[in-house]
Design an enzyme around this catalytic site. Structure first.
Site, PDB file in Angstrom:
ATOM      1  N   HIS A  14     127.219  15.473   6.855  1.00  0.00           N
ATOM      2  CA  HIS A  14     128.440  14.520   7.120  1.00  0.00           C
ATOM      3  C   HIS A  14     127.616  13.319   6.552  1.00  0.00           C
ATOM      4  O   HIS A  14     126.737  12.634   6.913  1.00  0.00           O
ATOM      5  CB  HIS A  14     128.501  13.998   8.712  1.00  0.00           C
ATOM      6  CG  HIS A  14     129.623  13.111   8.888  1.00  0.00           C
ATOM      7  ND1 HIS A  14     130.782  13.207   9.417  1.00  0.00           N
ATOM      8  CD2 HIS A  14     129.927  11.937   7.937  1.00  0.00           C
ATOM      9  CE1 HIS A  14     131.520  12.361   9.612  1.00  0.00           C
ATOM     10  NE2 HIS A  14     130.899  11.426   8.735  1.00  0.00           N
ATOM     11  N   HIS A  16     128.662   9.950   3.456  1.00  0.00           N
ATOM     12  CA  HIS A  16     129.653   9.265   2.703  1.00  0.00           C
ATOM     13  C   HIS A  16     128.783   8.838   1.439  1.00  0.00           C
ATOM     14  O   HIS A  16     127.895   8.017   1.429  1.00  0.00           O
ATOM     15  CB  HIS A  16     130.011   7.938   3.280  1.00  0.00           C
ATOM     16  CG  HIS A  16     130.916   8.337   4.440  1.00  0.00           C
ATOM     17  ND1 HIS A  16     132.399   8.400   4.380  1.00  0.00           N
ATOM     18  CD2 HIS A  16     130.479   8.543   5.854  1.00  0.00           C
ATOM     19  CE1 HIS A  16     132.828   8.683   5.738  1.00  0.00           C
ATOM     20  NE2 HIS A  16     131.585   8.856   6.568  1.00  0.00           N
ATOM     21  N   LEU A  17     129.488   9.209   0.236  1.00  0.00           N
ATOM     22  CA  LEU A  17     128.695   8.822  -1.044  1.00  0.00           C
ATOM     23  C   LEU A  17     129.435   7.544  -1.782  1.00  0.00           C
ATOM     24  O   LEU A  17     129.140   7.250  -2.763  1.00  0.00           O
ATOM     25  CB  LEU A  17     128.514  10.016  -1.791  1.00  0.00           C
ATOM     26  CG  LEU A  17     127.207  10.881  -1.607  1.00  0.00           C
ATOM     27  CD1 LEU A  17     127.466  12.365  -2.472  1.00  0.00           C
ATOM     28  CD2 LEU A  17     125.936  10.143  -1.698  1.00  0.00           C
ATOM     29  N   ARG A  18     130.819   7.518  -1.361  1.00  0.00           N
ATOM     30  CA  ARG A  18     131.678   6.611  -2.161  1.00  0.00           C
ATOM     31  C   ARG A  18     131.867   6.738  -3.834  1.00  0.00           C
ATOM     32  O   ARG A  18     131.540   8.106  -4.000  1.00  0.00           O
ATOM     33  CB  ARG A  18     131.128   5.166  -2.124  1.00  0.00           C
ATOM     34  CG  ARG A  18     130.480   4.581  -0.929  1.00  0.00           C
ATOM     35  CD  ARG A  18     131.644   4.882   0.386  1.00  0.00           C
ATOM     36  NE  ARG A  18     131.215   3.856   1.633  1.00  0.00           N
ATOM     37  CZ  ARG A  18     131.499   4.194   2.788  1.00  0.00           C
ATOM     38  NH1 ARG A  18     132.482   5.278   3.019  1.00  0.00           N
ATOM     39  NH2 ARG A  18     131.179   3.605   3.985  1.00  0.00           N
ATOM     40  N   ASN A  42     136.859  10.145   2.306  1.00  0.00           N
ATOM     41  CA  ASN A  42     137.445   8.971   2.695  1.00  0.00           C
ATOM     42  C   ASN A  42     137.531   7.818   1.464  1.00  0.00           C
ATOM     43  O   ASN A  42     136.992   6.765   1.890  1.00  0.00           O
ATOM     44  CB  ASN A  42     137.349   8.550   3.851  1.00  0.00           C
ATOM     45  CG  ASN A  42     135.780   8.050   3.966  1.00  0.00           C
ATOM     46  OD1 ASN A  42     134.956   8.717   3.607  1.00  0.00           O
ATOM     47  ND2 ASN A  42     135.774   6.873   5.141  1.00  0.00           N
ATOM     48  N   LYS A 100     138.859  17.583   6.357  1.00  0.00           N
ATOM     49  CA  LYS A 100     138.405  16.640   7.243  1.00  0.00           C
ATOM     50  C   LYS A 100     139.721  16.069   7.963  1.00  0.00           C
ATOM     51  O   LYS A 100     140.539  15.568   7.367  1.00  0.00           O
ATOM     52  CB  LYS A 100     137.537  15.585   6.519  1.00  0.00           C
ATOM     53  CG  LYS A 100     137.381  14.242   7.499  1.00  0.00           C
ATOM     54  CD  LYS A 100     136.057  14.304   8.395  1.00  0.00           C
ATOM     55  CE  LYS A 100     136.056  13.142   9.388  1.00  0.00           C
ATOM     56  NZ  LYS A 100     134.766  12.547   9.233  1.00  0.00           N
ATOM     57  N   HIS A 137     136.906  13.809  13.096  1.00  0.00           N
ATOM     58  CA  HIS A 137     136.830  12.702  13.658  1.00  0.00           C
ATOM     59  C   HIS A 137     137.403  12.367  14.713  1.00  0.00           C
ATOM     60  O   HIS A 137     138.716  12.110  14.962  1.00  0.00           O
ATOM     61  CB  HIS A 137     137.031  11.340  12.527  1.00  0.00           C
ATOM     62  CG  HIS A 137     136.794   9.929  13.117  1.00  0.00           C
ATOM     63  ND1 HIS A 137     135.837   9.364  12.415  1.00  0.00           N
ATOM     64  CD2 HIS A 137     137.016   9.282  14.078  1.00  0.00           C
ATOM     65  CE1 HIS A 137     135.418   8.274  12.986  1.00  0.00           C
ATOM     66  NE2 HIS A 137     136.286   8.144  14.228  1.00  0.00           N
ATOM     67  N   LEU A 220     131.555   3.626  13.342  1.00  0.00           N
ATOM     68  CA  LEU A 220     132.368   4.289  14.144  1.00  0.00           C
ATOM     69  C   LEU A 220     132.066   5.703  14.315  1.00  0.00           C
ATOM     70  O   LEU A 220     131.792   6.406  13.347  1.00  0.00           O
ATOM     71  CB  LEU A 220     133.981   3.853  13.757  1.00  0.00           C
ATOM     72  CG  LEU A 220     134.562   2.511  14.134  1.00  0.00           C
ATOM     73  CD1 LEU A 220     135.556   2.384  13.296  1.00  0.00           C
ATOM     74  CD2 LEU A 220     134.587   2.390  15.621  1.00  0.00           C
ATOM     75  N   ASP A 248     126.059  10.709   8.790  1.00  0.00           N
ATOM     76  CA  ASP A 248     127.197   9.664   8.734  1.00  0.00           C
ATOM     77  C   ASP A 248     126.665   8.543   7.947  1.00  0.00           C
ATOM     78  O   ASP A 248     127.197   7.325   8.296  1.00  0.00           O
ATOM     79  CB  ASP A 248     127.752   9.338   9.952  1.00  0.00           C
ATOM     80  CG  ASP A 248     129.284   8.659   9.908  1.00  0.00           C
ATOM     81  OD1 ASP A 248     129.631   8.702   8.905  1.00  0.00           O
ATOM     82  OD2 ASP A 248     129.598   8.167  10.829  1.00  0.00           O
ATOM     83  N   HIS A 252     128.032   0.165   3.042  1.00  0.00           N
ATOM     84  CA  HIS A 252     128.998  -1.042   2.744  1.00  0.00           C
ATOM     85  C   HIS A 252     127.938  -1.864   2.169  1.00  0.00           C
ATOM     86  O   HIS A 252     126.782  -2.213   2.734  1.00  0.00           O
ATOM     87  CB  HIS A 252     129.740  -1.518   3.874  1.00  0.00           C
ATOM     88  CG  HIS A 252     130.723  -0.407   4.419  1.00  0.00           C
ATOM     89  ND1 HIS A 252     131.990  -0.333   3.887  1.00  0.00           N
ATOM     90  CD2 HIS A 252     130.413   0.395   5.742  1.00  0.00           C
ATOM     91  CE1 HIS A 252     132.646   0.648   4.862  1.00  0.00           C
ATOM     92  NE2 HIS A 252     131.750   0.950   5.484  1.00  0.00           N
ATOM     93  N   ALA A 264     132.525  -0.773   9.275  1.00  0.00           N
ATOM     94  CA  ALA A 264     131.919   0.104  10.249  1.00  0.00           C
ATOM     95  C   ALA A 264     131.329   1.080   9.228  1.00  0.00           C
ATOM     96  O   ALA A 264     131.647   1.539   8.357  1.00  0.00           O
ATOM     97  CB  ALA A 264     133.087   1.146  11.052  1.00  0.00           C
TER      98      ALA A 264
END
Ligand code: DOR
Ligand code: ZN
Length: 346
Positions: A14, A16-18, A42, A100, A137, A220, A248, A252, A264
């Protein structure tokens, strides 16, 4: 005392690489230690169709520095308009490894998520048929429900009926944060797994809120009370095949974290393996770190275990990680476990 340990190279189930400059800035941190990662969809706009996932995968591989080896395992963002045929084709081609589910409004960029779960039944039934896992989620978004209860209520209201309706659907409860989540997984043998983050093994809600609010510990699902953290630790270090690592890690920039309405997300890609070795050693379970980080995930996703190895060495002096680092998108603060780290990836 154990001073080094060699395990199969881990994966992150899980992540997030953006995109763009942030992607370029954070990708090497993951690719340094992890062979593969399940890439969260996302983005703005979200990765909804197979073609979006293909284009995003290409951007990730373009951003990968020369000489680094890393395989992004792509996901699709489930919306009420998602087409079962598109999902099935993206799975069939080998491109997409999971879908997802974000309840609409649950977290960062989840506006396009699902409001009416009946509208996605057709897609979920198709996924059950073809063996494509659903990453969930697991939080309700109902404003009446206390934010610390949203995971437990999601299990009762949404997940249990959903799994009864479509028992053949393979589900991953992403980033479980409660004893309720752990117990639910333990009570269910079939078609259920769960990821646990690095930070939820280390912080509870006091770290976030006591003695001043710490925006870099805000994520979150939000960190819960200590008894929940202990349940997560017990699950992760048990070696039980249903639990595996999903960091996760969610970068940011500092201006968006240190803000009146802060984002978050905790960025932990860089020091996750040092943190995990510390936690597993503390629990007397270093022999289980390989199951959690390298074996249980591939088994659930029916993928081979990585052939390459990783060695972690315990140093006599603390291993120093930078507090933050610069990306083209701005500075990003690294997860601070709040204690010295001695385990180094060599
Ligand atoms: O803390 C979080 N950050 N939780 C999520 O579910 C999303 C993530 C993000 O994308 O920033
Ligand atoms: Zn996430």
């Amino acid at each position: 005392m154990i001073k080094d340990i060699t395990i199969a190279r881990p994966d992150d189930w899980h992540l997030h690489l953006r995109d763009g400059a942030m992607l370029e800035g954070v990708l090497p941190h993951t690719a340094k230690d992890f062979a593969r990662a399940i890439i969260m969809p996302n983005l703005i706009p979200p990765v909804v169709r197979g073609a979006d996932a293909k284009a995003y995968r290409d951007r990730i591989l373009t951003a990968l520095p020369d000489g680094m080896i890393f395989e992004p395992l792509m996901t699709l963002y489930l919306t009420e308009d998602t087409q079962a045929d598109d999902v099935a084709a993206a799975h069939q081609s080998g491109l997409v490894k999971a879908v997802k589910l974000y309840p609409a409004g649950a977290t960062t960029n989840s506006q396009s998520g699902v409001q009416d779960f009946d509208k996605v039944t057709g897609v979920l039934e198709r996924m059950a048929k073809i063996g494509l896992p659903l990453c969930v989620h697991g939080e309700v978004t109902d404003h009446e429900v206390d934010i610390f209860d949203r995971e437990a209520v999601f299990i009762d209201r949404i997940l249990t009926p959903l799994r009864q309706k479509i028992p053949d659907l393979k589900v991953v409860m992403e980033h479980v944060t409660t004893k309720d989540g752990v117990d639910y997984v333990m009570e269910n043998e079939k078609n259920l797994g769960a990821t646990i983050t690095t930070h939820h093994l280390i912080i509870n809600r006091n770290h976030l809120l006591a003695g001043g609010i710490k925006p870099h510990y805000y994520c979150l699902p939000v960190a819960k009370r200590e008894s929940h953290r202990l349940a997560l630790r017990a699950a992760a270090t048990s070696g039980d095949r249903r639990f595996f690592l999903g960091t996760d890690s969610a970068p940011h920039t500092d201006d968006l974290k240190e803000h009146a309405c802060g984002c978050a997300g905790i960025f932990s890609a860089t020091n996750t393996m040092s943190c995990l070795a510390h936690v597993f050693e503390e629990e007397g379970a270093l022999d289980k770190i390989e199951a959690f980080a390298s074996l249980n995930g591939p088994a659930y996703y029916e993928l081979p275990v990585n052939q390459e190895k990783m060695t972690l060495v315990k140093e006599d002096e603390p291993v120093i990680y930078p507090e933050k680092f610069q990306t083209g998108a701005g500075p990003v603060t690294l997860f601070d476990p709040g204690f010295d780290l001695y385990w180094r990836v060599v």
